[in-house]
Scaffold this motif. Structure first.
Motif, PDB file in Angstrom:
ATOM      1  N   VAL A 306       0.830  -1.208   0.000  1.00  0.00           N
ATOM      2  CA  VAL A 306       0.000   0.000   0.000  1.00  0.00           C
ATOM      3  C   VAL A 306       0.866   1.259   0.000  1.00  0.00           C
ATOM      4  O   VAL A 306       0.572   2.234  -0.705  1.00  0.00           O
ATOM      5  N   GLY A 307       1.948   1.235   0.771  1.00  0.00           N
ATOM      6  CA  GLY A 307       2.771   2.430   0.908  1.00  0.00           C
ATOM      7  C   GLY A 307       3.676   2.724  -0.268  1.00  0.00           C
ATOM      8  O   GLY A 307       4.167   3.859  -0.396  1.00  0.00           O
ATOM      9  N   THR A 308       3.908   1.766  -1.128  1.00  0.00           N
ATOM     10  CA  THR A 308       4.816   1.976  -2.262  1.00  0.00           C
ATOM     11  C   THR A 308       4.125   1.982  -3.614  1.00  0.00           C
ATOM     12  O   THR A 308       4.739   2.389  -4.607  1.00  0.00           O
ATOM     13  N   VAL A 309       2.868   1.554  -3.668  1.00  0.00           N
ATOM     14  CA  VAL A 309       2.202   1.469  -4.962  1.00  0.00           C
ATOM     15  C   VAL A 309       2.006   2.853  -5.574  1.00  0.00           C
ATOM     16  O   VAL A 309       2.012   3.005  -6.808  1.00  0.00           O
ATOM     17  N   ASP A 310       1.856   3.895  -4.731  1.00  0.00           N
ATOM     18  CA  ASP A 310       1.675   5.236  -5.296  1.00  0.00           C
ATOM     19  C   ASP A 310       2.937   5.732  -5.979  1.00  0.00           C
ATOM     20  O   ASP A 310       2.880   6.395  -7.022  1.00  0.00           O
ATOM     21  N   ASN A 311       4.114   5.413  -5.394  1.00  0.00           N
ATOM     22  CA  ASN A 311       5.372   5.834  -6.015  1.00  0.00           C
ATOM     23  C   ASN A 311       5.628   5.139  -7.347  1.00  0.00           C
ATOM     24  O   ASN A 311       6.375   5.663  -8.187  1.00  0.00           O
ATOM     25  N   LEU A 312       5.029   3.982  -7.542  1.00  0.00           N
ATOM     26  CA  LEU A 312       5.214   3.243  -8.795  1.00  0.00           C
ATOM     27  C   LEU A 312       4.112   3.536  -9.802  1.00  0.00           C
ATOM     28  O   LEU A 312       4.380   3.764 -10.993  1.00  0.00           O
ATOM     29  N   LEU A 313       2.875   3.545  -9.319  1.00  0.00           N
ATOM     30  CA  LEU A 313       1.743   3.648 -10.233  1.00  0.00           C
ATOM     31  C   LEU A 313       1.482   5.079 -10.686  1.00  0.00           C
ATOM     32  O   LEU A 313       1.184   5.313 -11.867  1.00  0.00           O
ATOM     33  N   TYR A 314       1.606   6.052  -9.779  1.00  0.00           N
ATOM     34  CA  TYR A 314       1.274   7.429 -10.128  1.00  0.00           C
ATOM     35  C   TYR A 314       2.148   7.981 -11.256  1.00  0.00           C
ATOM     36  O   TYR A 314       1.616   8.538 -12.226  1.00  0.00           O
ATOM     37  N   PRO A 315       3.490   7.856 -11.181  1.00  0.00           N
ATOM     38  CA  PRO A 315       4.285   8.365 -12.316  1.00  0.00           C
ATOM     39  C   PRO A 315       3.961   7.671 -13.636  1.00  0.00           C
ATOM     40  O   PRO A 315       4.038   8.295 -14.696  1.00  0.00           O
ATOM     41  N   ILE A 316       3.609   6.384 -13.571  1.00  0.00           N
ATOM     42  CA  ILE A 316       3.284   5.669 -14.814  1.00  0.00           C
ATOM     43  C   ILE A 316       2.006   6.228 -15.434  1.00  0.00           C
ATOM     44  O   ILE A 316       1.939   6.492 -16.645  1.00  0.00           O
ATOM     45  N   LEU A 317       0.975   6.449 -14.599  1.00  0.00           N
ATOM     46  CA  LEU A 317      -0.285   6.995 -15.113  1.00  0.00           C
ATOM     47  C   LEU A 317      -0.098   8.396 -15.672  1.00  0.00           C
ATOM     48  O   LEU A 317      -0.605   8.730 -16.754  1.00  0.00           O
ATOM     49  N   ILE A 318       0.638   9.232 -14.937  1.00  0.00           N
ATOM     50  CA  ILE A 318       0.845  10.604 -15.378  1.00  0.00           C
ATOM     51  C   ILE A 318       1.704  10.653 -16.635  1.00  0.00           C
ATOM     52  O   ILE A 318       1.440  11.421 -17.567  1.00  0.00           O
ATOM     53  N   SER A 319       2.749   9.839 -16.680  1.00  0.00           N
ATOM     54  CA  SER A 319       3.660   9.873 -17.830  1.00  0.00           C
ATOM     55  C   SER A 319       2.955   9.440 -19.112  1.00  0.00           C
ATOM     56  O   SER A 319       3.216   9.993 -20.190  1.00  0.00           O
ATOM     57  N   LYS A 320       2.050   8.471 -19.040  1.00  0.00           N
ATOM     58  CA  LYS A 320       1.326   8.037 -20.231  1.00  0.00           C
ATOM     59  C   LYS A 320       0.375   9.121 -20.719  1.00  0.00           C
ATOM     60  O   LYS A 320       0.256   9.367 -21.924  1.00  0.00           O
ATOM     61  N   LYS A 321      -0.297   9.784 -19.788  1.00  0.00           N
ATOM     62  CA  LYS A 321      -1.256  10.813 -20.179  1.00  0.00           C
ATOM     63  C   LYS A 321      -0.554  12.048 -20.723  1.00  0.00           C
ATOM     64  O   LYS A 321      -1.012  12.653 -21.703  1.00  0.00           O
ATOM     65  N   LEU A 322       0.567  12.444 -20.101  1.00  0.00           N
ATOM     66  CA  LEU A 322       1.269  13.660 -20.502  1.00  0.00           C
ATOM     67  C   LEU A 322       2.435  13.391 -21.437  1.00  0.00           C
ATOM     68  O   LEU A 322       3.137  14.341 -21.814  1.00  0.00           O
ATOM     69  N   ARG A 323       2.662  12.121 -21.783  1.00  0.00           N
ATOM     70  CA  ARG A 323       3.754  11.737 -22.673  1.00  0.00           C
ATOM     71  C   ARG A 323       5.110  12.171 -22.109  1.00  0.00           C
ATOM     72  O   ARG A 323       5.935  12.765 -22.794  1.00  0.00           O
ATOM     73  N   LEU A 324       5.303  11.877 -20.845  1.00  0.00           N
ATOM     74  CA  LEU A 324       6.558  12.152 -20.160  1.00  0.00           C
ATOM     75  C   LEU A 324       7.177  10.850 -19.708  1.00  0.00           C
ATOM     76  O   LEU A 324       6.492   9.837 -19.542  1.00  0.00           O
ATOM     77  N   HIS A 325       8.492  10.894 -19.489  1.00  0.00           N
ATOM     78  CA  HIS A 325       9.160   9.730 -18.923  1.00  0.00           C
ATOM     79  C   HIS A 325       8.720   9.558 -17.473  1.00  0.00           C
ATOM     80  O   HIS A 325       8.396  10.523 -16.774  1.00  0.00           O
ATOM     81  N   THR A 326       8.710   8.321 -17.010  1.00  0.00           N
ATOM     82  CA  THR A 326       8.241   8.037 -15.658  1.00  0.00           C
ATOM     83  C   THR A 326       9.073   8.769 -14.608  1.00  0.00           C
ATOM     84  O   THR A 326       8.534   9.305 -13.627  1.00  0.00           O
ATOM     85  N   VAL A 327      10.391   8.819 -14.802  1.00  0.00           N
ATOM     86  CA  VAL A 327      11.260   9.511 -13.840  1.00  0.00           C
ATOM     87  C   VAL A 327      10.953  11.002 -13.818  1.00  0.00           C
ATOM     88  O   VAL A 327      10.898  11.631 -12.757  1.00  0.00           O
ATOM     89  N   VAL A 328      10.738  11.594 -14.979  1.00  0.00           N
ATOM     90  CA  VAL A 328      10.421  13.018 -15.058  1.00  0.00           C
ATOM     91  C   VAL A 328       9.093  13.310 -14.367  1.00  0.00           C
ATOM     92  O   VAL A 328       8.950  14.303 -13.636  1.00  0.00           O
ATOM     93  N   ALA A 329       8.099  12.447 -14.574  1.00  0.00           N
ATOM     94  CA  ALA A 329       6.809  12.631 -13.911  1.00  0.00           C
ATOM     95  C   ALA A 329       6.943  12.519 -12.393  1.00  0.00           C
ATOM     96  O   ALA A 329       6.324  13.290 -11.639  1.00  0.00           O
ATOM     97  N   PHE A 330       7.766  11.575 -11.943  1.00  0.00           N
ATOM     98  CA  PHE A 330       7.976  11.429 -10.495  1.00  0.00           C
ATOM     99  C   PHE A 330       8.663  12.670  -9.910  1.00  0.00           C
ATOM    100  O   PHE A 330       8.287  13.154  -8.838  1.00  0.00           O
ATOM    101  N   ILE A 331       9.668  13.196 -10.614  1.00  0.00           N
ATOM    102  CA  ILE A 331      10.377  14.379 -10.128  1.00  0.00           C
ATOM    103  C   ILE A 331       9.441  15.580 -10.083  1.00  0.00           C
ATOM    104  O   ILE A 331       9.501  16.402  -9.151  1.00  0.00           O
TER     105      ILE A 331
END
Length: 372
Positions: A306-331
């Motif tokens: 539960v505590g780590t799924v947001d760090n993995l899933l959120y950048p992936i969802l945002i990066s696909k929608k905004l066409r950004l790399h996952t690391v860039v979305a996380f930063i």
């Protein structure tokens, strides 16, 4: 005769003096214009900086109001088609937003405060009575580990500190409730004007923008897309966290797993809190009640799933929608929260995508200027 009268203009000293005066006069005017431009530029930069300082205390309210205006704009347009009065339409849309956003959070917060207080009381009563020691000593191999732990650590003090930490987290959130109330009131106050005067606001921005009309509209589209992707991504990740936590509650036979899953979903959306406010006291209570294995399973599930799924899933969802790399979305998300606070959830990705769009415009203009 011709040679006598064929005198060059530059051979005349009077003409030289007059041309020198004209040159010096032109240079004086140019230097004065430069000084005026520099002074005007300095005054403009200073005034913009002062406006930034005045806006800074209201940055969170502006960010949330902008996000809510983008999210509720489709509903507001439907209301405007049926109700021709812009002021009443904006009031009605703002009221619907309050019912959808504020009231559930308020009810959940009150419920969580009551449950945290009751849970802390139950945990401390078991610790003080020594019942937790008898429950754990019945389990094989646990008695030896418990004896060693008591010799090395002050377990009651550790549990007391942990429950105090959870209570302090909720208490600090409530202590800042006055500030939160001000932010919420300003947010919906600004939301009303964003909805009612949106056309005037957009025209004003277009008039003062250094970009052309199509470029400004493109920037508006980028910001709108970023807000939708950020908010819906946050809600989707929170729903996953609440579902995972509620699933483990159901697997372990804890009461009302659907209710607690919904509560943990809403808590996961709030930046200052989180789902751990629920599953951590529950795991401690299970361990002290004699269900040590269940308590360890719930704690491990909460920390590592539960505590780590947001760090993995959120950048992936945002990066696909905004066409950004996952690391860039996380930063953009993590950096936005560090710089802007809770409003960084929205402002961080907006800053990144808007900067990328402006850099794309500069690159396009540079390429066009180099064409023959």
């Amino acid at each position: 005769m011709s040679n006598h009268f064929n005198v060059s203009f530059y051979d005349n000293p009077m003409n030289l003096n007059e041309s020198g005066k004209n040159l010096s006069t032109n240079e004086d005017w140019r230097s004065r214009n430069r000084i005026r431009l520099l002074l005007q530029l300095a005054l403009t930069i200073g005034s913009v900086f002062l406006c930034y300082l005045m806006t800074l205390p209201f940055l969170a309210s502006l960010a949330w109001a902008l996000a809510l205006a983008v999210l509720f704009m489709p509903l507001h347009r439907k209301i405007c088609r049926k109700i021709k009065r812009p002021t009443f339409s904006a009031i009605l849309t703002s009221a619907i937003a309050i019912v959808i956003v504020v009231i559930p959070v308020l009810l959940i917060t009150v419920r969580v405060v009551l449950e945290i207080s009751r849970g802390s009381t139950l945990i401390m009563s078991k610790v003080e009575s020594g019942e937790w020691q008898r429950n754990l000593e019945r389990m094989p191999y646990v008695g030896k580990v418990l004896l060693w732990a008591e010799n090395q650590l002050d377990i009651p003090s550790l549990i007391d500190n942990l429950t105090s930490f959870l209570t302090a987290q909720v208490t600090s959130f409530l202590r800042s409730s006055f500030i939160q109330v001000i932010v919420i009131v300003l947010t919906f106050y600004l939301l009303f004007f964003f909805l009612r005067d949106r056309n005037q606001i957009l025209r004003t921005i277009r008039r003062f923008s250094p970009l052309c009309g199509c470029e400004t509209n493109g920037l508006f589209k980028v910001i709108s897309t970023t807000i939708r992707a950020t908010v819906f991504g946050t809600i989707a990740v929170a729903a996953v966290q609440g579902s995972l936590a509620g699933f483990m509650f159901w697997m372990l036979g804890l009461p009302a797993p659907l209710l607690w899953g919904a509560i943990m979903t809403i808590l996961s959306i709030i930046p200052l809190l989180g789902a751990y406010i629920i599953w951590l006291p529950a795991s401690i209570y299970l361990a002290l009640d004699g269900n040590l294995m269940y308590g360890l399973i719930l704690a491990g599930w909460g920390m590592f799933v539960v505590g780590t799924v947001d760090n993995l899933l959120y950048p992936i969802l945002i990066s696909k929608k905004l066409r950004l790399h996952t690391v860039v979305a996380f930063i953009s998300l993590a950096g936005g929260i560090l710089v802007f606070g809770a409003a960084g959830i929205v402002l961080g990705p907006i800053t990144l995508t808007a900067s990328a769009y402006l850099m794309h415009l500069w690159r396009s203009r540079t390429v066009e200027s180099r064409k023959p």
